[in-house]
Structure formats: C-alpha cells, structure tokens
Write an enzyme that holds these catalytic residues in place. Sequence first.
Site, PDB file in Angstrom:
ATOM      1  N   THR A  97      17.324  44.174  51.606  1.00  0.00           N
ATOM      2  CA  THR A  97      16.706  43.351  50.552  1.00  0.00           C
ATOM      3  C   THR A  97      17.793  42.658  49.732  1.00  0.00           C
ATOM      4  O   THR A  97      17.726  41.454  49.474  1.00  0.00           O
ATOM      5  CB  THR A  97      15.806  44.213  49.648  1.00  0.00           C
ATOM      6  OG1 THR A  97      14.767  44.790  50.461  1.00  0.00           O
ATOM      7  CG2 THR A  97      15.183  43.385  48.539  1.00  0.00           C
ATOM      8  N   THR A  98      18.819  43.418  49.351  1.00  0.00           N
ATOM      9  CA  THR A  98      19.945  42.846  48.592  1.00  0.00           C
ATOM     10  C   THR A  98      20.653  41.786  49.417  1.00  0.00           C
ATOM     11  O   THR A  98      20.928  40.683  48.934  1.00  0.00           O
ATOM     12  CB  THR A  98      20.944  43.961  48.196  1.00  0.00           C
ATOM     13  OG1 THR A  98      20.251  44.927  47.410  1.00  0.00           O
ATOM     14  CG2 THR A  98      22.108  43.409  47.405  1.00  0.00           C
ATOM     15  N   ARG A 137      13.106  37.345  55.682  1.00  0.00           N
ATOM     16  CA  ARG A 137      12.006  37.711  54.782  1.00  0.00           C
ATOM     17  C   ARG A 137      11.893  36.752  53.605  1.00  0.00           C
ATOM     18  O   ARG A 137      10.793  36.371  53.209  1.00  0.00           O
ATOM     19  CB  ARG A 137      12.258  39.138  54.280  1.00  0.00           C
ATOM     20  CG  ARG A 137      11.380  39.574  53.135  1.00  0.00           C
ATOM     21  CD  ARG A 137      11.889  40.898  52.585  1.00  0.00           C
ATOM     22  NE  ARG A 137      11.112  41.355  51.452  1.00  0.00           N
ATOM     23  CZ  ARG A 137      11.360  42.489  50.795  1.00  0.00           C
ATOM     24  NH1 ARG A 137      12.348  43.267  51.194  1.00  0.00           N
ATOM     25  NH2 ARG A 137      10.625  42.858  49.759  1.00  0.00           N
ATOM     26  N   HIS A 147       8.990  43.794  58.962  1.00  0.00           N
ATOM     27  CA  HIS A 147      10.204  44.431  59.517  1.00  0.00           C
ATOM     28  C   HIS A 147      10.221  44.354  61.045  1.00  0.00           C
ATOM     29  O   HIS A 147      10.390  45.362  61.736  1.00  0.00           O
ATOM     30  CB  HIS A 147      10.317  45.892  59.055  1.00  0.00           C
ATOM     31  CG  HIS A 147      10.748  46.024  57.629  1.00  0.00           C
ATOM     32  ND1 HIS A 147      12.054  45.816  57.222  1.00  0.00           N
ATOM     33  CD2 HIS A 147      10.034  46.321  56.507  1.00  0.00           C
ATOM     34  CE1 HIS A 147      12.120  45.994  55.904  1.00  0.00           C
ATOM     35  NE2 HIS A 147      10.924  46.292  55.457  1.00  0.00           N
ATOM     36  N   HIS A 193      11.028  56.669  49.856  1.00  0.00           N
ATOM     37  CA  HIS A 193      10.203  55.463  49.774  1.00  0.00           C
ATOM     38  C   HIS A 193       8.767  55.773  50.200  1.00  0.00           C
ATOM     39  O   HIS A 193       7.809  55.353  49.551  1.00  0.00           O
ATOM     40  CB  HIS A 193      10.808  54.381  50.673  1.00  0.00           C
ATOM     41  CG  HIS A 193      10.417  52.988  50.304  1.00  0.00           C
ATOM     42  ND1 HIS A 193      10.617  52.468  49.045  1.00  0.00           N
ATOM     43  CD2 HIS A 193       9.822  52.003  51.021  1.00  0.00           C
ATOM     44  CE1 HIS A 193      10.171  51.219  49.005  1.00  0.00           C
ATOM     45  NE2 HIS A 193       9.674  50.913  50.201  1.00  0.00           N
ATOM     46  N   TRP A 200       4.392  50.675  55.454  1.00  0.00           N
ATOM     47  CA  TRP A 200       4.738  49.685  56.489  1.00  0.00           C
ATOM     48  C   TRP A 200       3.710  49.682  57.623  1.00  0.00           C
ATOM     49  O   TRP A 200       4.009  49.362  58.762  1.00  0.00           O
ATOM     50  CB  TRP A 200       6.140  49.932  57.078  1.00  0.00           C
ATOM     51  CG  TRP A 200       7.230  49.839  56.066  1.00  0.00           C
ATOM     52  CD1 TRP A 200       7.556  48.757  55.310  1.00  0.00           C
ATOM     53  CD2 TRP A 200       8.152  50.869  55.691  1.00  0.00           C
ATOM     54  NE1 TRP A 200       8.619  49.046  54.490  1.00  0.00           N
ATOM     55  CE2 TRP A 200       9.002  50.338  54.697  1.00  0.00           C
ATOM     56  CE3 TRP A 200       8.334  52.195  56.090  1.00  0.00           C
ATOM     57  CZ2 TRP A 200      10.024  51.072  54.107  1.00  0.00           C
ATOM     58  CZ3 TRP A 200       9.345  52.922  55.500  1.00  0.00           C
ATOM     59  CH2 TRP A 200      10.178  52.376  54.523  1.00  0.00           C
ATOM     60  N   GLN A 314      29.599  47.026  45.448  1.00  0.00           N
ATOM     61  CA  GLN A 314      29.351  48.287  46.157  1.00  0.00           C
ATOM     62  C   GLN A 314      28.637  49.248  45.215  1.00  0.00           C
ATOM     63  O   GLN A 314      29.194  49.699  44.234  1.00  0.00           O
ATOM     64  CB  GLN A 314      30.679  48.907  46.615  1.00  0.00           C
ATOM     65  CG  GLN A 314      30.503  50.151  47.467  1.00  0.00           C
ATOM     66  CD  GLN A 314      29.948  49.835  48.843  1.00  0.00           C
ATOM     67  OE1 GLN A 314      30.484  49.009  49.560  1.00  0.00           O
ATOM     68  NE2 GLN A 314      28.860  50.480  49.211  1.00  0.00           N
TER      69      GLN A 314
END
Length: 387
Positions: A97-98, A137, A147, A193, A200, A314
């Site tokens: 996502t990042t 995405r 995904h 998660h 999902w 990081q």
Amino acid sequence: VNDENMVERSSKFLLIVVGSVCFMLILYQYVAPGVINFGSPHGYFTEEDEGDIFPTPDPHYVKKYYFPVRDLERTIDFQIKGEDVIVFLHIQKTGGTTFGRHLVQNVRLEVPCDCRPGQKKCTCYRPNRKETWLFSRFSTGWSCGLHADWTELTNCVPGVLNKKENKQKNLRKFYYITLLRDPVSRYLSEWRHVQRGATWKTSLHMCDGRTPTPEELPSCYEGSDWSGCTLQQFMDCPYNLANNRQVRMLADLSLVGCYNMSTVPEKKRAQLLLESAKKNLRDMAFFGLTEYQRKTQFLFERTFRLRFIRPFMQYNSTRAAGVDLDNATVQRIEELNELDMELYDYARDLFQQRYQYTRHSVSTLEDGEAGSRLPTEDYMNQIINRW
C-alpha cells in the site's frame, strides 16, 4: 555624539554579520544542493546526496546463490510516451500500500498522476496522450480482481487495458514489479489483519479460465469473517491462503492444476510452485524487499530511470513486530511457510547482489564522468566570482 556613533557602528556591524550569514546560506545551497535543498521541490534528495541516503553495500556480504549478469543487470529504457506499462503485483501485507502510493504520488514525472482528495484512484496518463502507464491498485483499481496474483495478472492485464482504452494493442510491453517481505512477519501481519475483520473474500483466484470450487478452496471460518481468531486457530486451518502466500501468488498455478490438489502429488506440487515463483521473480523487471526501503528505492530508480521526490522511510514498528512469540510458535510459522522461507532466502540474496552490482555500476560511471566536473574549490571560486 559618541553614543550615536556607537549605535551606528553596532548597526553596521550587525548588518555585515546578517549579510554574511545570508551569503553563506545561499552559497551553501549552491555547493551542497542535496543536503537541505530549499530550492528543490518537496526537499528531494538529489544525486549529489545519494551517498547519504542509500546504504553502502556490505563489502563482507557472502553470496549464497550464483546469478549470471543477465539476472543482476536491470536497466530499462522505460518509454512512458510509448507503449510501456508497469504492472504492480501487490501481495498482501508486504508494504504494498505504501509502495503503491509512492508510485502515484511520489514519482517525479513530466505529467504527474492526478490524485484528488476523497478518491481512491489516481489518473496516471502518459505525457502525450490519455492512456495509462501504470497498472496498480491506486491507478487502475483492482481491475483483475482483489490482490490479483501472477497467474491472474498475466492473463488479464492486456485485455483489461484494451477494453479501457477502446483499442486492440499487441505492442505494449509489460514490466512486472512486486514487493516481498520476511515470511514470519508477513504471516503475523496477515493474522492481525484477519483478526480485525479483513477477509479478501472478493478475490477471484481465477486460473485456467475459472474460479476454484468451494471443495477446491474451502473456507477457514463460518459467517461473514474470521474476526477475533487466535493465532493458534489461524495456524490450524489447513486451507489458510496465508500459508506460503508469496510463492503461490508469484507462481504459474496452471502448472499444478490450479487449486485442484489432486492433480499433482503434494511434494511435486510444492517443488513446481517454488521453482516457478523463483523464475517469475527473477524475470520480473524489479522487485523490492520491505525490510530494505532505501535499497528498494535505489533499485527502482536505477531500473526504470525514474526518480522519487521524497526518499523512502524505513518503518520497523509494524504490527508484526509487536507480537511476542515463543520459539515453538515461530518454528511452526516457518514450517507452515516453508516454501515462502526458501523463496525469501533466494530473493534476499538476488536483491543484495543486484544492489551491489548496480551501486558498483553507478560508481564506475560517476568515476568516469568525474574528469569532466570542476573540482569543489574551482566550483566555489566560480560562485564567489559570480556573486
């Protein structure tokens, strides 16, 4: 009168000091443009400063696998105005996502992606026409399913783009990219998660033209989700797709009869999947590792000749890091993800060798160009003379 003279002298002295400080700041900007960089957009670190933001390769690194130069050399003449498309294969809980946001918000482009507040997707058009250069995405959405894996993307992306752009094109070049993560950390992050209610379950798992039957892919839970599940329950489900997720999502599943476990014997199936995942990863244009953000940034930039505006950060304080486990549990997770452990070991070695190879290539190139650059002293004199 003496007092007035004193005030006047003090004022002149202060002006000289302030003027000197301003001059030195301006001078500093010219001499070290990448360090503070008031003048560049978003405080971007320029190439002059890359030695500070990109780690020096470990001179004592011991190579584990042999890779020929063709597997290490990754410089692509990415034609953003042509027919080239970057396809991002986003594996759950790998920091995708990042990274996906970096691709749409943080790449220095002639025509940046158009990201509007409140909208989940950005428009990433080529500079010369309204066609996308990025399949991900945050640009095209989950156009091949939530995904989507290697098997789904390679069979789906060309058709989806033809439909979106209302034209039949066979000239496009697709450059696949992905991120991998330490399997134990990734598995724990997925458990957390799912524990919070993620499912999902809208993922298609399309393979050989169909989705798996409920018998081929049974559910680990009854009801709408698996929220509140313990780590033990998560590990005990034999159909859990978290197990060896990275290998499964990178392999060509049609080689083993997709999700039909009776097509190929279990050991043979595992071997075929691992070898396929290794091959597909090796052949990708680029892959990064969540644990090495700056090296990931460096390799992406050098591979595609694109630059990020802000450096990658990081972050080690992830949810997975906050889980206290005994050795027996860690060992159990490693066993459940045996294929992912092997793939990650292979990927990390290839990644480190690529980083060393690319850094060495860049250093050699810069050393060759150094003769044409002015030495720092001459550069300083030039600026002072111009000033």
